[in-house]
Design a protein around this motif. Structure first.
Motif, PDB file in Angstrom:
ATOM      1  N   PRO A 137       0.817  -1.216   0.000  1.00  0.00           N
ATOM      2  CA  PRO A 137       0.000   0.000   0.000  1.00  0.00           C
ATOM      3  C   PRO A 137       0.856   1.274   0.000  1.00  0.00           C
ATOM      4  O   PRO A 137       2.016   1.244   0.403  1.00  0.00           O
ATOM      5  CB  PRO A 137      -0.809  -0.099   1.288  1.00  0.00           C
ATOM      6  CG  PRO A 137      -0.281  -1.246   2.053  1.00  0.00           C
ATOM      7  CD  PRO A 137       0.647  -2.030   1.202  1.00  0.00           C
ATOM      8  N   GLY A 164       0.394   3.819   1.875  1.00  0.00           N
ATOM      9  CA  GLY A 164       0.461   4.433   3.201  1.00  0.00           C
ATOM     10  C   GLY A 164      -0.440   5.653   3.315  1.00  0.00           C
ATOM     11  O   GLY A 164      -0.507   6.302   4.345  1.00  0.00           O
ATOM     12  N   LYS A 165      -1.137   5.961   2.217  1.00  0.00           N
ATOM     13  CA  LYS A 165      -2.063   7.103   2.215  1.00  0.00           C
ATOM     14  C   LYS A 165      -3.483   6.572   2.096  1.00  0.00           C
ATOM     15  O   LYS A 165      -3.712   5.527   1.490  1.00  0.00           O
ATOM     16  CB  LYS A 165      -1.780   7.983   0.998  1.00  0.00           C
ATOM     17  CG  LYS A 165      -0.494   8.771   1.112  1.00  0.00           C
ATOM     18  CD  LYS A 165      -0.766  10.044   1.841  1.00  0.00           C
ATOM     19  CE  LYS A 165       0.464  10.933   1.885  1.00  0.00           C
ATOM     20  NZ  LYS A 165       0.161  12.158   2.621  1.00  0.00           N
ATOM     21  N   LEU A 166      -4.413   7.326   2.655  1.00  0.00           N
ATOM     22  CA  LEU A 166      -5.807   6.955   2.491  1.00  0.00           C
ATOM     23  C   LEU A 166      -6.384   7.741   1.317  1.00  0.00           C
ATOM     24  O   LEU A 166      -6.067   8.916   1.129  1.00  0.00           O
ATOM     25  CB  LEU A 166      -6.583   7.262   3.777  1.00  0.00           C
ATOM     26  CG  LEU A 166      -7.997   6.716   3.880  1.00  0.00           C
ATOM     27  CD1 LEU A 166      -7.982   5.186   3.897  1.00  0.00           C
ATOM     28  CD2 LEU A 166      -8.663   7.217   5.157  1.00  0.00           C
ATOM     29  N   PHE A 196     -11.973  10.298   2.364  1.00  0.00           N
ATOM     30  CA  PHE A 196     -11.599  10.325   3.783  1.00  0.00           C
ATOM     31  C   PHE A 196     -10.117  10.591   3.996  1.00  0.00           C
ATOM     32  O   PHE A 196      -9.694  10.917   5.084  1.00  0.00           O
ATOM     33  CB  PHE A 196     -12.066   9.038   4.470  1.00  0.00           C
ATOM     34  CG  PHE A 196     -13.556   8.916   4.442  1.00  0.00           C
ATOM     35  CD1 PHE A 196     -14.335   9.791   5.185  1.00  0.00           C
ATOM     36  CD2 PHE A 196     -14.193   7.994   3.634  1.00  0.00           C
ATOM     37  CE1 PHE A 196     -15.712   9.732   5.131  1.00  0.00           C
ATOM     38  CE2 PHE A 196     -15.574   7.933   3.576  1.00  0.00           C
ATOM     39  CZ  PHE A 196     -16.343   8.805   4.332  1.00  0.00           C
ATOM     40  N   GLY A 197      -9.324  10.404   2.951  1.00  0.00           N
ATOM     41  CA  GLY A 197      -7.911  10.756   3.014  1.00  0.00           C
ATOM     42  C   GLY A 197      -7.630  11.837   1.998  1.00  0.00           C
ATOM     43  O   GLY A 197      -8.559  12.472   1.494  1.00  0.00           O
ATOM     44  N   ASP A 198      -6.338  12.025   1.644  1.00  0.00           N
ATOM     45  CA  ASP A 198      -6.037  13.130   0.729  1.00  0.00           C
ATOM     46  C   ASP A 198      -5.447  12.679  -0.608  1.00  0.00           C
ATOM     47  O   ASP A 198      -5.013  13.496  -1.399  1.00  0.00           O
ATOM     48  CB  ASP A 198      -5.112  14.160   1.404  1.00  0.00           C
ATOM     49  CG  ASP A 198      -3.758  13.583   1.784  1.00  0.00           C
ATOM     50  OD1 ASP A 198      -3.602  12.343   1.781  1.00  0.00           O
ATOM     51  OD2 ASP A 198      -2.842  14.365   2.094  1.00  0.00           O
ATOM     52  N   ASN A 205      -5.077  -3.217   2.648  1.00  0.00           N
ATOM     53  CA  ASN A 205      -6.167  -3.300   3.622  1.00  0.00           C
ATOM     54  C   ASN A 205      -7.329  -2.371   3.285  1.00  0.00           C
ATOM     55  O   ASN A 205      -8.229  -2.179   4.078  1.00  0.00           O
ATOM     56  CB  ASN A 205      -5.647  -3.070   5.046  1.00  0.00           C
ATOM     57  CG  ASN A 205      -4.854  -1.787   5.172  1.00  0.00           C
ATOM     58  OD1 ASN A 205      -5.099  -0.828   4.451  1.00  0.00           O
ATOM     59  ND2 ASN A 205      -3.902  -1.780   6.085  1.00  0.00           N
ATOM     60  N   LEU A 221      -9.595  -3.513   6.675  1.00  0.00           N
ATOM     61  CA  LEU A 221      -9.766  -2.331   7.528  1.00  0.00           C
ATOM     62  C   LEU A 221     -10.770  -1.361   6.910  1.00  0.00           C
ATOM     63  O   LEU A 221     -11.388  -0.578   7.593  1.00  0.00           O
ATOM     64  CB  LEU A 221      -8.423  -1.638   7.753  1.00  0.00           C
ATOM     65  CG  LEU A 221      -7.410  -2.441   8.567  1.00  0.00           C
ATOM     66  CD1 LEU A 221      -6.111  -1.671   8.714  1.00  0.00           C
ATOM     67  CD2 LEU A 221      -7.957  -2.799   9.936  1.00  0.00           C
ATOM     68  N   SER A 222     -10.950  -1.429   5.588  1.00  0.00           N
ATOM     69  CA  SER A 222     -11.959  -0.576   4.950  1.00  0.00           C
ATOM     70  C   SER A 222     -13.360  -1.154   5.106  1.00  0.00           C
ATOM     71  O   SER A 222     -14.307  -0.626   4.557  1.00  0.00           O
ATOM     72  CB  SER A 222     -11.632  -0.387   3.465  1.00  0.00           C
ATOM     73  OG  SER A 222     -11.600  -1.623   2.791  1.00  0.00           O
ATOM     74  N   GLY A 223     -13.491  -2.251   5.849  1.00  0.00           N
ATOM     75  CA  GLY A 223     -14.806  -2.822   6.120  1.00  0.00           C
ATOM     76  C   GLY A 223     -15.285  -3.801   5.058  1.00  0.00           C
ATOM     77  O   GLY A 223     -16.461  -4.169   5.035  1.00  0.00           O
ATOM     78  N   ALA A 267     -19.316   6.999  -0.754  1.00  0.00           N
ATOM     79  CA  ALA A 267     -18.593   7.405   0.457  1.00  0.00           C
ATOM     80  C   ALA A 267     -19.432   7.174   1.698  1.00  0.00           C
ATOM     81  O   ALA A 267     -18.903   6.912   2.769  1.00  0.00           O
ATOM     82  CB  ALA A 267     -18.185   8.868   0.351  1.00  0.00           C
ATOM     83  N   GLY A 278      -5.943  20.905   2.277  1.00  0.00           N
ATOM     84  CA  GLY A 278      -5.200  20.169   3.298  1.00  0.00           C
ATOM     85  C   GLY A 278      -6.048  19.801   4.497  1.00  0.00           C
ATOM     86  O   GLY A 278      -5.658  18.983   5.305  1.00  0.00           O
ATOM     87  N   ILE A 304      -9.515  18.269   6.150  1.00  0.00           N
ATOM     88  CA  ILE A 304     -10.637  17.413   5.773  1.00  0.00           C
ATOM     89  C   ILE A 304     -11.775  17.473   6.786  1.00  0.00           C
ATOM     90  O   ILE A 304     -12.712  16.715   6.722  1.00  0.00           O
ATOM     91  CB  ILE A 304     -10.174  15.951   5.596  1.00  0.00           C
ATOM     92  CG1 ILE A 304      -9.421  15.487   6.830  1.00  0.00           C
ATOM     93  CG2 ILE A 304      -9.312  15.805   4.363  1.00  0.00           C
ATOM     94  CD1 ILE A 304      -9.205  14.003   6.895  1.00  0.00           C
TER      95      ILE A 304
END
Lengths: 803, 225
Positions: A108, A110-112, A116-118, A149, A182-184, A381, A689, A691
């Motif tokens: 991955p 390492g970013k979402l 929900f992430g950027d 994940n 982890l994302s369900g 989302a 930047g 959220i």
């Protein structure tokens, strides 16, 4: 031999842990192991070599985190080059070179991903593409996407791998103890998406030991037609005298993995805590040459980010309400880019119990490509139902499918050659269950037999695109029975024939049948019952229709699909028994209205949403809409607003009142769609930047209540976009929100740019870290400590303009 | 990938209603409010997750500089917090992305509920941190050691930038699905990273009053104002 051929006949062994070994060799925690490809190339080569000799058929390059977010482009090239060369050297030196492959390892970012992430979805695709292209350039044999994940990021990686080059792609996800990502995401949903997109093997790795992963692995074996991968940890890590040890030893590990190989796992290896010893034990006790036979699974399903929905057993309800056809208010919402309205339709249908949402936002006046993509992103989302992407615009279809987080239902293809040639390639590339309409160049045939013929032709064509029968669901088209007395009969017959003769699922847009007749619900629900009786798998329908829902629940109860009839019972309890409800409602109204000037004011002040809408509806019969706003809603809001300022009313209460007022406005809007706002425009955004948007949303809601024409640009909005919109609307006020000290500079930059390009506008700022001093420093016109203060300021500006 | 980093998953700790009300800014609970708070708690119940990743490391201090081995940081407030400590547990905890989804969903249809979900999220993550922290404290107490109140980046003069080092060290994205954006915001938002100082003998004890040591006296959420 090609690896894809090899896995048809053999068990394939992957390698084991890399990080574990590097750490014992001195890699510090937090140090990037990818550099070691260059600095410790002998050690890395030795590890690959040991794995090959232990029995691994495939080793993965030491490139888990090798991406352009962590390394510069030159560094990345250098790292992957060395990593591949290390693996190649190991292969050259190992005992038996035949049938040994090298996988480009991709972990991955390492970013979402947004929202929900950027990290934007397309940017994620680009990040993975870069790594894949470099790996391909240096000669890897396959791509191994692992330890993912998050389902959405997995999709980005797989898409990048498929688009970059035609190498085999293995995809492996990391599941938690709850059996989900982890994302369900559930295993069935993951299988649906990855198979649909054309992965060559799929499975699970990391997080837990083989025993703990067995439940998830069995789900994979149950649903997947592809070879299943298992690459577990050596159990769980424990700290013993300051050293980390894993609790499953090689012998036990090998036995546990072998047990799952006997149940159908085809590709096996180890993850954290495993070493060449684990692989060699596994190779020792496993009979490589007699794997469980791969079987094609015939499940027809679609998926969302969380769950899969299956067709063929219980009837599937597809909510039809996200569609502008014949709906004035919906068209209005599309034109004004009112996404919230669409989301509300989605949420309301989910609450009514539909399993899938149809999404149709086609309107000649709007950019459908953009709108469909936005609608799909926004819906997925916050709603965990699969979506049916409903459009005749192929560009819009592709844009939406690309961003869809799961395996979508696609509406639709038909027997026309042009349709087949444009839609099927998209189904093949992105995966999906496609609705096929039984019509062709000559139109819709009258008889069931001829419609089935078209269906057969579509199936034939699908084979050419390697699209499987299970991924096509036929819609034999419900036609108005008022125009042709036999229309319904033929459609019903076609439903049964497609099921029996072709073994395919069917779906119908039920409500067409009653076109031109009074009391359409009566006809619709009866037709629905008949179609279900003939084997209909799914219906596009109106879930707000009690008659339709009654039919659905009673059908399930009567067909043994509802244990103890419990769904039927809980549904029927919600169906109002008209007389008693009206009496109760009247009673409560008369008790409460005594204390307040009017019922509507009472509803707004107390924050009673439903009641505010209901009373407004009644008032509309006798009172002018504008007068309701001015004499009822605004005064009530003012009472609450003053209370808030005097600290006798708290924020949640203020919001409840604002929501009640909004539902009253919504009712008025339905009656008078073009009731344009009477106050100036107001552009609002959470700065780049950042959220956090709850504060911004509160301000927006109150501004709307007070009649401002609010344009909400959302969160994490770049300065340029804010400026562009402000200029476009010539907006006199811009509201900016930021929660963190780290995002205040973005606010400052936005203000600087606004001063330059839109010098007329006033800027009001707010957010947790802001205060008057900060606001002055970054050059804002106004610091508002809460939503009411923003409203008061906007009112000031508005009256100055109108003077 | 990383060794020496442990992951723990917990069952849901009981909801503390008063804390939810406090975080949501509800000072008096009217009957209408009770109803929606109940609905929100019910909806959040099986949505939240409780995941922690952590590692115990030794720390060294010189003047105001704290050396964690994986990184050094200058902070006089952290140095004071870690006074007499020679090791620390560094941890990251998250209540998961579904709470963000709920807040996002309700900010479109009911901002009042969105606000309460924020409150629930804050309460959930605090409960999770307390649960984990208590476990560590009890464990260390048995070994004859003391633990200090947990300390997070952004407290006092400990720079938020230190988040980057913690994330790299704990491998949070892979371990518990917790990510850091360029503005140093965490996603899922209902997450915490912190340091629990550990010392060898009983000469210091943990402060029970969570708010007592904080210098932000006007804080809206301050306990026992």
């Amino acid at each position: 031999m090609k690896i894809t051929d090899y896995i048809k006949e053999n068990i394939l062994f992957l390698d084991g842990g890399m990080g574990t070994i590097l750490q014992s060799a001195g890699l510090a925690a937090g140090e990037l192991p990818e550099y070691w490809n260059i600095t410790h190339s002998d050690l890395i080569t030795k590890i690959h070599f040991d794995y090959y000799n232990a029995g691994s058929d495939v080793v993965s390059t030491n490139t888990f985190g090798a991406n352009c977010l962590k390394f510069s482009d030159t560094e990345l090239d250098e790292i992957i080059k060395s990593a591949v060369s290390n693996a190649k050297n190991a292969r050259e030196q190992c005992e038996n070179k035949e049938n040994k492959w090298i996988a480009l390892d991709i972990g991955p970012t390492g970013k979402l991903l947004k929202p929900f992430g950027d990290l934007d979805f397309e940017d994620a695709v680009t990040v993975f593409s870069k790594t894949v292209k470099i790996g391909v350039k240096y000669g890897v044999d396959l791509i191994f996407i692992e330890t993912m994940n998050d389902s959405y990021e997995t999709k980005a990686a797989l898409l990048a791998a498929k688009e970059s080059r035609d190498l085999p792609v293995f995809v492996s996800n990391a599941y938690g103890e709850d059996g989900k990502l982890l994302s369900g995401t559930s295993p069935a949903a993951m299988v649906a998406m990855l198979e649909g997109m054309g992965a060559d093997a799929i499975g699970v790795n990391c997080s837990l030991g083989p025993k703990a992963l067995s439940g998830v692995v069995k789900e994979y074996i149950k649903y997947s037609s592809l070879p299943v991968i298992l690459k577990p940890n050596a159990g769980l890590p424990k700290s013993v005298n300051g050293k980390t040890v894993y609790d499953v030893l090689p012998q036990e590990f090998a036995e546990d993995v072998n047990e799952l190989i006997k149940q159908g796992v085809r590709i096996a290896g180890g993850c954290c805590g495993t070493t060449p010893e684990y692989i060699s034990k596994l190779a020792e006790i496993t009979d490589k040459t007699s794997p469980v036979k791969l079987t094609k699974k015939e499940y027809t399903c679609v998926s969302s980010y969380s769950d899969a929905v299956f067709f063929g057993n219980e009837p599937v309800l597809i909510g039809e309400r996200i569609n502008p056809t014949g709906k004035k208010r919906f068209k209005e919402a599309l034109k004004s880019n009112d996404i919230d309205y669409i989301l509300k339709e989605g949420i309301a249908q989910q609450e009514k119990g539909v399993h899938i949402l149809d999404v149709n936002v086609g309107l000649p006046e709007i950019d459908e490509v953009k709108m469909l993509e936005t609608a799909v992103c926004e819906l997925q989302a916050i709603i965990n139902l699969p979506l049916q992407i409903d459009t005749s615009d192929v560009k819009a279809m592709e844009a939406a499918l690309r961003r869809y987080n799961g395996k979508a239902m696609i509406n639709s293809v038909n027997g026309k050659q042009e349709s087949i040639e444009t839609v099927f390639p998209l189904v093949k590339k992105y995966g999906g269950l496609v609705v096929a309409l039984t019509l062709d160049e000559k139109g819709i045939p009258e008889t069931a037999e001829e419609r089935v013929k078209i269906a057969e032709k579509i199936l034939e064509q699908a084979k050419r695109y390697s699209i499987e029968k299970k991924d096509i669901i036929f819609d034999p088209l419900a036609m108005a029975v008022s125009a042709d007395n036999n229309a319904a009969k033929e459609t019903l017959k076609a439903v049964a024939m497609i099921k029996e003769k072709l073994g395919c699922n069917t779906s119908l847009g039920v409500s067409n049948v009653s076109f031109g007749l009074p009391q359409r619900e009566v006809i619709n629900s009866t037709f629905f019952a008949l179609a279900l009786g003939n084997g209909l798998s799914a219906a596009i329908m109106n879930p707000y229709s009690a008659e339709m829902m009654k039919t659905y629940y009673s059908y399930c109860a009567l067909n043994g699909l509802d244990d103890n009839c419990s769904d039927y019972i809980s549904f029927i309890e919600t169906v109002p028994q008209v007389n008693t409800v009206v009496a109760e409602a009247k009673a409560t109204v008369s008790v409460q209205s005594e204390e307040y000037k009017s019922e509507l004011q009472h509803a707004v002040i107390k924050g009673l949403k439903e009641k505010a809408a209901q009373v407004t509806q009644e008032l509309l019969n006798t009172v002018e809409p504008l007068s309701i706003v001015q004499n009822e809603i605004i005064p009530a809001l003012n009472i609450v607003g003053v209370g808030f300022e005097n600290k006798t009313v708290y924020l949640p209460q203020l919001l409840m009142s604002a929501e009640a007022a909004k539902s009253a406005f919504e009712t008025i809007k339905k009656a008078v769609p073009r009731g344009a706002s009477d106050k100036c425009s107001f552009v609002i955004a959470t700065v780049k930047g950042d959220i956090h948007d709850i504060g911004k949303n509160i301000v927006k809601l109150l501004l709307e209540n007070y009649g401002f024409d609010v344009t909400d640009l959302g969160r994490d909005v770049p300065p340029e976009i804010i400026v562009e919109k402000t200029i476009e609307l010539h907006a006199p006020i811009v509201g900016l929100s930021a929660l963190m000290t780290t995002t205040v500079p973005a606010m400052e930059e936005t203000i600087r740019l606004l001063r330059q390009k839109a010098p007329w506008c006033k800027v009001v700022v707010g957010g947790a870290v802001l205060n008057q001093e900060y606001a002055d420093k970054i050059g804002a016109d106004k610091y508002a400590k809460d939503a009411m203060e923003t409203v008061r300021y906007a009112e000031e500006i508005n009256s100055a303009i109108n003077k | 990938m990383t060794d020496g980093i442990f992951v723990k998953t917990y069952d849901a700790p009981p909801f503390k209603r008063n804390e939810i009300l406090r975080y949501s800014g509800i000072k008096q609970e009217a009957p209408e409010m009770t109803k929606i708070v109940d609905e929100c708690i019910k909806e959040a119940t099986d949505k939240a997750v409780y995941r922690v990743c952590y590692s115990e490391i030794s720390v060294q201090m010189e003047n105001d500089e704290v050396d964690f081995g994986f990184a050094k940081v200058v902070s006089s407030d952290l140095s004071k917090n870690l006074y007499l400590c020679n090791s620390a547990v560094v941890f990251a905890a998250t209540a998961g992305i579904e709470l963000d989804r709920l807040t996002a969903k309700y900010s479109r249809i009911s901002p009042a509920k969105a606000l309460i979900f924020q409150g629930i999220g804050a309460e959930r993550i605090e409960c999770l941190c307390d649960l984990f922290n208590n476990e560590i404290s009890c464990l260390k107490e048995k070994e004859g050691k003391f633990t200090r109140p947990r300390f997070s980046p952004g407290y006092g003069d400990l720079p938020l930038e230190f988040q980057k080092d913690i994330f790299k060290f704990l491998d949070c994205p892979v371990k518990i699905g917790l990510t850091l954006n360029d503005s140093l915001l965490m996603s899922p938002t209902k997450s915490v990273t912190a340091i629990i100082g550990i010392g060898e003998n009983q000469c210091r004890t943990a402060d029970i009053d969570k708010c007592g040591n904080c210098s932000f006296k006007d804080c809206e959420y301050r306990r026992n104002k």
